[in-house]
Motif scaffolding. Sequence first.
Motif, PDB file in Angstrom:
ATOM      1  N   ASP A 150       0.803  -1.225   0.000  1.00 27.30           N
ATOM      2  CA  ASP A 150       0.000   0.000   0.000  1.00 27.30           C
ATOM      3  C   ASP A 150       0.838   1.278   0.000  1.00 27.30           C
ATOM      4  N   ASN A 193      -3.702  -3.034  -2.343  1.00 28.99           N
ATOM      5  CA  ASN A 193      -4.339  -3.783  -1.253  1.00 28.99           C
ATOM      6  C   ASN A 193      -4.776  -5.146  -1.801  1.00 28.99           C
ATOM      7  N   MET A 243      -1.193  -3.685   6.060  1.00 29.30           N
ATOM      8  CA  MET A 243      -1.989  -2.965   5.083  1.00 29.30           C
ATOM      9  C   MET A 243      -3.400  -2.774   5.623  1.00 29.30           C
ATOM     10  N   GLN A 292      -7.526  -2.769   5.639  1.00 35.86           N
ATOM     11  CA  GLN A 292      -8.546  -3.721   5.182  1.00 35.86           C
ATOM     12  C   GLN A 292      -8.132  -5.158   5.471  1.00 35.86           C
TER      13      GLN A 292
END
Length: 240
Positions: free
Chosen positions: A14, A40, A62, A64
Amino acid sequence: MDKTAACRVLLVDDHPLFRRGLAQLLEDSPHFTVVQELENGNHLLDALHSQQPQLLLLDLNMPQQSGLELLQLVRERQFPVRIVVITASEDDDDLFRALAMGADGFLMKDTAPAEMLESLQRAMTGKIALNPDSVDRLAQSLRETATTNSQNPALSSTGNHPTSALSPQPYTPDLTARERQTLLLIAQGLNNKLIARKLGISDGTVKVYVKSLLRKLDLHSRLELAAWVHKHPDATSLEL
């Protein structure tokens, strides 16, 4: 530059600056070609299907989904791809978990460019790609674990494993007593000559035991054997 036989790489990170820098480093090498970059893991499975990379490079932290979550997802789907985690984390837990979850390497983001390329090439030959410092950290933790288990047999028999970041797994492979002793000594960092001396056998016999362990546990290196002991602490509850 002809890259017909170059290793196909999928890169997930990212941080745009690092991602582009690593991609450029790989593209400048005749051994690698970057087929796609992702910021991502949202489209990772689609990319694996469409690009069919041979090597997946994952950032660890990262948003999420973390690199470890993506590693687990890819391994569960059984994609035929080698996976190397590339991170700034110096947390031993991250190192141990990544190896336990099936990573083929764990490299630091500040790794020198030449060492990075050499390590990734090593990963593609079936070896574990680690920085020297990570090897030292893993070996030290394995020695501490083996010492703790030998001093506290109850910990091994109950599955408790205070020095390991990995969840204990049941010990199931059909290993002989000598193979289990050899496995324990490998986890303690001993080479074949020292293992032979410890067990009162020849170097050649030790090599036979090591090959048998690799075959039975479906592993490829001594380092993977040592990491396996971290996942299976009950395998070290042996009397030497």
